[in-house]
Design a protein around this motif. Structure first.
Motif, mmCIF file in Angstrom:
data_model
loop_
_atom_site.group_PDB
_atom_site.id
_atom_site.type_symbol
_atom_site.label_atom_id
_atom_site.label_comp_id
_atom_site.label_asym_id
_atom_site.label_seq_id
_atom_site.Cartn_x
_atom_site.Cartn_y
_atom_site.Cartn_z
ATOM 1 N N UNK A 1 0.863 -1.181 0.000
ATOM 2 C CA UNK A 1 0.000 0.000 0.000
ATOM 3 C C UNK A 1 0.905 1.239 0.000
ATOM 4 N N UNK A 2 0.365 2.427 -0.229
ATOM 5 C CA UNK A 2 1.215 3.626 -0.355
ATOM 6 C C UNK A 2 2.118 3.885 0.859
ATOM 7 N N UNK A 3 1.643 3.657 2.063
ATOM 8 C CA UNK A 3 2.465 3.903 3.253
ATOM 9 C C UNK A 3 3.633 2.917 3.304
ATOM 10 N N UNK A 4 3.372 1.652 3.001
ATOM 11 C CA UNK A 4 4.442 0.645 2.983
ATOM 12 C C UNK A 4 5.463 0.958 1.886
ATOM 13 N N UNK A 5 4.970 1.436 0.753
ATOM 14 C CA UNK A 5 5.849 1.804 -0.352
ATOM 15 C C UNK A 5 6.784 2.943 0.055
ATOM 16 N N UNK B 1 23.669 -1.119 7.535
ATOM 17 C CA UNK B 1 22.324 -1.671 7.728
ATOM 18 C C UNK B 1 21.459 -0.778 8.612
ATOM 19 N N UNK B 2 20.153 -0.991 8.509
ATOM 20 C CA UNK B 2 19.202 -0.291 9.368
ATOM 21 C C UNK B 2 19.366 -0.787 10.807
ATOM 22 N N UNK B 3 18.983 0.007 11.794
ATOM 23 C CA UNK B 3 19.091 -0.436 13.194
ATOM 24 C C UNK B 3 18.300 -1.725 13.454
ATOM 25 N N UNK B 4 18.671 -2.430 14.502
ATOM 26 C CA UNK B 4 18.021 -3.699 14.860
ATOM 27 C C UNK B 4 16.594 -3.482 15.356
ATOM 28 N N UNK B 5 16.361 -2.424 16.085
ATOM 29 C CA UNK B 5 15.053 -2.141 16.677
ATOM 30 C C UNK B 5 14.123 -1.509 15.631
ATOM 31 N N UNK B 6 12.990 -2.165 15.306
ATOM 32 C CA UNK B 6 12.063 -1.606 14.314
ATOM 33 C C UNK B 6 11.536 -0.216 14.681
ATOM 34 N N UNK B 7 11.359 0.066 15.975
ATOM 35 C CA UNK B 7 10.888 1.409 16.341
ATOM 36 C C UNK B 7 11.961 2.458 16.050
ATOM 37 N N UNK B 8 13.223 2.082 16.177
ATOM 38 C CA UNK B 8 14.325 2.984 15.821
ATOM 39 C C UNK B 8 14.357 3.209 14.307
ATOM 40 N N UNK B 9 14.095 2.151 13.561
ATOM 41 C CA UNK B 9 14.023 2.278 12.096
ATOM 42 C C UNK B 9 12.899 3.241 11.722
ATOM 43 N N UNK B 10 11.746 3.063 12.348
ATOM 44 C CA UNK B 10 10.604 3.946 12.064
ATOM 45 C C UNK B 10 10.958 5.398 12.345
ATOM 46 N N UNK C 1 14.043 6.703 12.310
ATOM 47 C CA UNK C 1 15.068 7.128 11.344
ATOM 48 C C UNK C 1 14.485 7.475 9.971
ATOM 49 N N UNK C 2 13.444 6.767 9.573
ATOM 50 C CA UNK C 2 12.849 7.021 8.250
ATOM 51 C C UNK C 2 11.594 7.887 8.333
ATOM 52 N N UNK C 3 11.396 8.535 9.484
ATOM 53 C CA UNK C 3 10.283 9.456 9.702
ATOM 54 C C UNK C 3 8.922 8.807 9.466
ATOM 55 N N UNK C 4 8.742 7.613 10.046
ATOM 56 C CA UNK C 4 7.492 6.878 9.898
ATOM 57 C C UNK C 4 7.006 6.356 11.252
ATOM 58 N N UNK D 1 3.552 4.874 11.785
ATOM 59 C CA UNK D 1 3.201 3.656 11.052
ATOM 60 C C UNK D 1 4.112 2.484 11.425
ATOM 61 N N UNK D 2 4.147 2.091 12.698
ATOM 62 C CA UNK D 2 5.061 1.007 13.103
ATOM 63 C C UNK D 2 4.725 -0.337 12.463
ATOM 64 N N UNK D 3 3.451 -0.594 12.193
ATOM 65 C CA UNK D 3 3.071 -1.870 11.564
ATOM 66 C C UNK D 3 3.594 -1.938 10.133
ATOM 67 N N UNK D 4 3.492 -0.853 9.398
ATOM 68 C CA UNK D 4 3.988 -0.825 8.016
ATOM 69 C C UNK D 4 5.504 -0.995 7.997
ATOM 70 N N UNK D 5 6.193 -0.327 8.916
ATOM 71 C CA UNK D 5 7.654 -0.432 8.986
ATOM 72 C C UNK D 5 8.058 -1.871 9.303
ATOM 73 N N UNK D 6 7.420 -2.496 10.271
ATOM 74 C CA UNK D 6 7.738 -3.883 10.632
ATOM 75 C C UNK D 6 7.472 -4.837 9.472
#
Length: 165
Positions: free
Chosen positions: A19-23, A39-48, A50-53, A56-61
């Motif tokens: 979907x557009x948010x995941x894209x 590589x991106x950080x290990x923690x998905x919330x940290x990734x979210x 870093x990428x200003x998302x 949308x933690x579910x889309x990032x995960x």
């Protein structure tokens, strides 16, 4: 790395189901990996974050689990790692060649190519290209004072005569 080749066909064929948010999350993750060359950080919330998302933690995960592999260094992708390795290898070769070229031309000087000073030869006695501030053409008609006074007085007479009937 501030530039990478982006293959629209490959990207589109692999992301049609997003979907557009995941894209957006996926594109930002790819850009982050290339920009930081790691590589991106290990923690998905940290990734979210870093990428200003963060919203949308579910889309990032989802995107992390679908397109990236988790290692002890973080979330990575084989294609991105390969491109970064190629870039660093080529960059190293170019740096070595520049240093070699610089040191052979300037023996006894600092052999660092990035220390090259830009040389400028100038002529301090050169005349300015233009010394005249006047326009090249004079196609304006001069204002004739007599014509202006006559036109102005006729205008005043017309204004005074309008309201007197």
């Amino acid at each position: 790395m501030h530039y990478y080749q982006f293959n629209i066909g490959d990207y589109s064929s692999h992301t049609l189901q997003l979907d557009p948010i995941e894209d957006i999350a996926y594109r930002r993750m790819i850009d982050w990996c290339y920009l930081h060359e790691k590589p991106l950080p290990i923690d998905p919330s940290e990734v979210a974050r870093e990428v200003r998302m963060r919203e949308y933690p579910d889309a990032v995960s989802y995107v992390l689990n679908k397109y990236f592999s988790l290692s002890e260094k973080g979330f990575s992708q084989k294609r991105i790692e390969s491109e970064i390795r190629s870039y660093k290898k080529l960059s190293g070769k170019r740096k070595d060649a520049a240093n070699k070229r610089w040191s052979s031309k300037h023996k006894g000087l600092n052999p660092d190519a990035s220390a090259l000073q830009v040389q400028s030869i100038s002529n301090a006695k050169q005349e300015p290209l233009t010394i005249n501030q006047e326009p090249l053409t004079n196609n304006h008609k001069p204002v004739n004072k007599l014509n202006w006074e006559l036109a102005h007085s006729l205008e005043i007479e017309d204004n005074h005569g309008e309201g007197q009937e």
